[in-house]
Design an enzyme around this catalytic site. Structure first.
Site, PDB file in Angstrom:
ATOM      1  N   GLY A  37      -1.840  -3.110   1.728  1.00 25.25           N
ATOM      2  CA  GLY A  37      -2.327  -3.349   2.958  1.00 25.25           C
ATOM      3  C   GLY A  37      -3.554  -3.040   3.276  1.00 25.25           C
ATOM      4  O   GLY A  37      -4.560  -3.824   3.944  1.00 25.25           O
ATOM      5  N   GLY A  56       2.675  -3.295  -3.986  1.00 24.00           N
ATOM      6  CA  GLY A  56       3.763  -2.824  -4.774  1.00 24.00           C
ATOM      7  C   GLY A  56       4.616  -3.638  -5.848  1.00 24.00           C
ATOM      8  O   GLY A  56       4.686  -3.187  -6.768  1.00 24.00           O
ATOM      9  N   ARG A 115      -0.696   7.329  -7.180  1.00 24.09           N
ATOM     10  CA  ARG A 115      -1.485   7.811  -5.898  1.00 24.09           C
ATOM     11  C   ARG A 115      -1.823   9.295  -6.176  1.00 24.09           C
ATOM     12  O   ARG A 115      -3.084   9.697  -6.009  1.00 24.09           O
ATOM     13  CB  ARG A 115      -0.686   7.716  -4.707  1.00 24.09           C
ATOM     14  CG  ARG A 115      -0.767   6.114  -4.185  1.00 24.09           C
ATOM     15  CD  ARG A 115       0.036   6.314  -3.093  1.00 24.09           C
ATOM     16  NE  ARG A 115      -0.075   4.657  -2.614  1.00 24.09           N
ATOM     17  CZ  ARG A 115       0.926   4.161  -1.836  1.00 24.09           C
ATOM     18  NH1 ARG A 115       1.886   5.262  -1.050  1.00 24.09           N
ATOM     19  NH2 ARG A 115       0.781   2.972  -1.237  1.00 24.09           N
TER      20      ARG A 115
END
Length: 402
Positions: free
Chosen positions: A384, A361, A39
């Site tokens: 999500g 994940g 990220r």
């Protein structure tokens, strides 16, 4: 990419303070060493572009779930050295994210400098769409930049309320831009055919809308993991003690899908066989069974060899592949074969020219176990958020920018 969404390319950041909402909620070990920096890596181009234009940067993020309590264990301070090294710029830190002192720190920033503020979730207001908290945060920048795709589906203050205080001076970063562009390949059937969607994991309720949306243009929808058992049960199969999530809630909807899409139902491919276990643990006794003939006392914990062969054959002839969710309880070594085989097959076909997008994940973790995460076209930073996008919904975080 919709034309209404401004990106950082639409602004010049010289002498401007960019308030960047990132998601630096990264996994760490006990000594706070980052174990997966994807990220952060994906947000670095956004930060670098603003720095190159002589802008000033204020970074805001959450970390973990402190639930409105300032906890040392949830401080973002551990990121300072790491970010300074990655960006080759000294990153300063302040132990709060609003207030007079935070504002003074921001006002002292010179062009090309970066300030990292403390965990947004130290304030319970962050998760409650609070106008006052958003107003206080809005004082910290001239231009709002959302580069936190993985939380763009959340109705949280810094995602949905904060942008309102910036008028037209708000945009998305380069990470968000890439995520939207790649997801659009699936949402509008733009990818090269055959298009294959692979859905796993246990939660079927979060994926029913996706199946309804994607069935219109996917060539194959492969369903594995815990979410395959409700389908088998509806068709009259015996699933033993296999875990089944919210069956009562989803039964009607699934029946409706079967009825509504009768002419397309052959697009959906379910497992043929499973590795069944007599208990939920790695050392359980196992046997390979047809998925619709699992006796009581036994539960399916992975897709079986015939299913692996069938799914992999479909993937191998695909040109565009999206995958979210494991094929079994892959954290148990003895039940990881299905997920790992899928990971390897997707990586191999990508190397031969197919386009692959993987999110969630567990799916990404399985790629790392097989050392093939670098072979995938794009790893999505948000499980999500990716799923919500695939329901053809505009994410709240993106809607707030328009």
């Amino acid at each position: 990419m919709t034309k209404d969404i401004k990106t950082i390319d639409d602004f010049n950041f010289e002498n401007q303070t960019a308030l960047i909402r990132v998601d630096f909620n990264v996994p760490v070990n006990k000594s706070y060493k980052i174990t997966d920096d994807t990220r952060i890596q994906y947000s670095i181009p956004t930060i670098q572009k603003i720095l190159s234009e002589k802008g000033k940067i204020v970074i805001i993020s959450h970390f973990g779930r402190p639930k409105g309590v300032p906890l040392k264990t949830h401080s973002l301070k551990f990121l300072v050295d790491y970010l300074s090294q990655k960006l080759k710029v000294s990153v300063s830190f302040f132990g709060d994210c609003i207030g007079e002192t935070a504002l003074k720190k921001v006002n002292k920033l010179k062009n090309g400098e970066i300030l990292l503020l403390e965990n947004l979730r130290f304030y319970k207001e962050e998760e409650k769409e609070n106008d006052n908290f958003a107003f206080e945060l809005s004082k910290l920048g001239d231009i709002y930049v959302n580069d936190a795709f993985s939380v763009a589906h959340r109705f949280h203050t810094s995602i949905t309320v904060l942008p309102k205080f910036f008028g037209k001076k708000k945009c998305i970063g380069l990470l968000m831009k890439r995520e939207i562009q790649y997801l659009n390949q699936f949402l509008y059937g733009k990818g090269k055919r055959p298009i294959t969607i692979l859905l796993g994991g246990s939660k079927i309720s979060s994926k029913i809308d996706i199946i309804e949306n994607l069935i219109n243009f996917a060539d194959y929808i492969l369903i594995g993991g815990g979410m395959s058992y409700p389908f088998i049960k509806i068709k009259g199969g015996k699933i033993g003690n296999s875990l089944i999530e919210e069956y009562e809630k989803t039964e009607k909807t699934l029946k409706k899908i079967f009825h509504k899409y009768q002419n397309k139902i052959d697009i959906i491919h379910l497992p043929i066989d499973v590795i069944a276990a007599d208990s939920f643990k790695n050392e359980a006794h196992t046997k390979t069974l047809p998925i619709d003939s699992i006796p009581n006392g036994w539960m399916g914990l992975d897709i079986g060899p015939r299913t692996i062969k069938k799914f992999c054959a479909i993937i191998e002839k695909s040109k565009t592949i999206l995958w979210n969710g494991p094929m079994g309880v892959f954290e148990f070594q003895n039940f990881s074969s299905g997920t790992r085989s899928i990971a390897k097959t997707i990586a191999n076909i990508t190397e031969k020219g197919a386009f692959s997008l993987i999110g969630g994940g567990d799916s990404i973790a399985s790629l790392r176990i097989e050392n093939c995460d670098k072979k995938i076209s794009y790893l999505s930073t948000g499980g999500g958020a990716m799923l919500d996008s695939l329901k053809s919904e505009m994410l709240p975080g993106i809607k707030a920018i328009i």
